[in-house]
Design a protein around this motif. Structure first.
Motif, PDB file in Angstrom:
ATOM      1  N   GLY A 133      12.380 -41.480  -2.841  1.00 15.57           N
ATOM      2  CA  GLY A 133      13.396 -40.818  -3.646  1.00 15.57           C
ATOM      3  C   GLY A 133      13.706 -39.403  -3.188  1.00 15.57           C
ATOM      4  N   TYR A 134      13.060 -38.930  -2.130  1.00 15.48           N
ATOM      5  CA  TYR A 134      13.254 -37.577  -1.598  1.00 15.48           C
ATOM      6  C   TYR A 134      13.078 -36.509  -2.678  1.00 15.48           C
ATOM      7  N   GLN A 135      12.060 -36.671  -3.490  1.00 14.87           N
ATOM      8  CA  GLN A 135      11.762 -35.675  -4.507  1.00 14.87           C
ATOM      9  C   GLN A 135      10.646 -34.791  -3.963  1.00 14.87           C
ATOM     10  N   TRP A 136      11.004 -33.583  -3.544  1.00 16.72           N
ATOM     11  CA  TRP A 136      10.093 -32.750  -2.781  1.00 16.72           C
ATOM     12  C   TRP A 136       8.981 -32.137  -3.613  1.00 16.72           C
ATOM     13  N   ALA A 137       9.242 -31.734  -4.846  1.00 14.01           N
ATOM     14  CA  ALA A 137       8.179 -31.157  -5.673  1.00 14.01           C
ATOM     15  C   ALA A 137       7.064 -32.179  -5.942  1.00 14.01           C
ATOM     16  N   PRO A 138       7.392 -33.418  -6.360  1.00 17.36           N
ATOM     17  CA  PRO A 138       6.316 -34.400  -6.533  1.00 17.36           C
ATOM     18  C   PRO A 138       5.612 -34.766  -5.221  1.00 17.36           C
ATOM     19  N   ILE A 139       6.344 -34.748  -4.117  1.00 23.44           N
ATOM     20  CA  ILE A 139       5.722 -35.054  -2.822  1.00 23.44           C
ATOM     21  C   ILE A 139       4.641 -34.020  -2.511  1.00 23.44           C
ATOM     22  N   LEU A 140       4.955 -32.746  -2.701  1.00 21.50           N
ATOM     23  CA  LEU A 140       3.965 -31.691  -2.449  1.00 21.50           C
ATOM     24  C   LEU A 140       2.789 -31.791  -3.418  1.00 21.50           C
ATOM     25  N   ALA A 141       3.084 -32.044  -4.689  1.00 21.63           N
ATOM     26  CA  ALA A 141       2.006 -32.168  -5.677  1.00 21.63           C
ATOM     27  C   ALA A 141       1.105 -33.352  -5.344  1.00 21.63           C
ATOM     28  N   ASN A 142       1.696 -34.482  -4.966  1.00 25.87           N
ATOM     29  CA  ASN A 142       0.905 -35.665  -4.612  1.00 25.87           C
ATOM     30  C   ASN A 142       0.072 -35.413  -3.367  1.00 25.87           C
ATOM     31  N   PHE A 143       0.638 -34.702  -2.392  1.00 29.76           N
ATOM     32  CA  PHE A 143      -0.091 -34.390  -1.175  1.00 29.76           C
ATOM     33  C   PHE A 143      -1.327 -33.547  -1.488  1.00 29.76           C
ATOM     34  N   LEU A 144      -1.139 -32.507  -2.303  1.00 31.61           N
ATOM     35  CA  LEU A 144      -2.287 -31.692  -2.714  1.00 31.61           C
ATOM     36  C   LEU A 144      -3.304 -32.528  -3.490  1.00 31.61           C
ATOM     37  N   HIS A 145      -2.801 -33.412  -4.341  1.00 32.37           N
ATOM     38  CA  HIS A 145      -3.701 -34.258  -5.127  1.00 32.37           C
ATOM     39  C   HIS A 145      -4.549 -35.153  -4.222  1.00 32.37           C
ATOM     40  N   ILE A 146      -3.938 -35.744  -3.229  1.00 31.40           N
ATOM     41  CA  ILE A 146      -4.678 -36.610  -2.305  1.00 31.40           C
ATOM     42  C   ILE A 146      -5.765 -35.811  -1.582  1.00 31.40           C
ATOM     43  N   ILE A 147      -5.429 -34.625  -1.105  1.00 32.14           N
ATOM     44  CA  ILE A 147      -6.415 -33.791  -0.404  1.00 32.14           C
ATOM     45  C   ILE A 147      -7.570 -33.423  -1.331  1.00 32.14           C
ATOM     46  N   ILE A 148      -7.255 -33.009  -2.550  1.00 26.93           N
ATOM     47  CA  ILE A 148      -8.310 -32.563  -3.464  1.00 26.93           C
ATOM     48  C   ILE A 148      -9.145 -33.737  -3.972  1.00 26.93           C
TER      49      ILE A 148
END
Length: 173
Positions: free
Chosen positions: A46-61
């Motif tokens: 869906g090209y939703q950049w804010a959730p993409i960044l949040a999910n990326f941080l979530h995966i790392i943490i």
């Protein structure tokens, strides 16, 4: 240490008690990682950049939290606990965003950082949705653009997004 645990190779025999995801270095994703990856895929679509960044941080943490738990690293566990509170807050925001609580509107460009007019992938591809395109031939300057209407959805996309966020909160708790 049994030889199989020292080498990281699992024999698969019942007497090999040390064989598992932790000691054998086998790829054994947790339900937390799988849920985060699934959500990341649909946010990318869906090209939703804010959730993409949040999910990326979530995966790392989540990976750091699992590592901290396995290796008994209290600092990583504390970081994961703090992040879990942030993650729950983020998902509550997403629920409020899609249910249009307060001044929020699901049609705003807030989740795309006002870069594009994209929205949830589920808005056009939800269960039962039929997507119809009408070309805009009378308007110049819109190369290959068309008006898209979506009808017949069994479940509105905002409820799918709310269910995703609710599931993330449930897992986090």
């Amino acid at each position: 240490v049994p030889p199989s645990a020292a080498t990281g190779i699992c024999s698969g025999s019942p007497e090999d008690k040390h064989c598992g995801c932790r000691s054998c270095n086998s790829p054994c994703p947790s339900p937390f990682q799988l849920a985060a990856l699934e959500r990341q895929v649909f946010d990318f679509l869906g090209y939703q950049w804010a959730p993409i960044l949040a999910n990326f941080l979530h995966i790392i943490i989540v990976i750091l939290g699992l590592f901290g738990t396995i290796q008994y690293r209290p600092r990583y566990i504390v970081v994961y606990a703090i992040w879990t509170a942030v993650w729950v807050t983020w998902n509550i925001f997403i629920i409020c965003f899609y249910l249009e609580v307060g001044g929020l509107s699901k049609d705003s460009e807030l989740l795309t950082f006002n870069i594009s007019r994209h929205q949830s992938w589920w808005s056009e591809n939800g269960p039962g949705c039929v997507r119809k395109e009408a070309s805009m031939s009378g308007i110049k300057g819109l190369d290959n653009h068309s008006y898209i209407s979506v009808i017949g959805c069994a479940l509105e996309y905002r409820y799918i997004e709310v269910m995703h966020s609710s599931f993330q909160i449930l897992i986090a708790v």
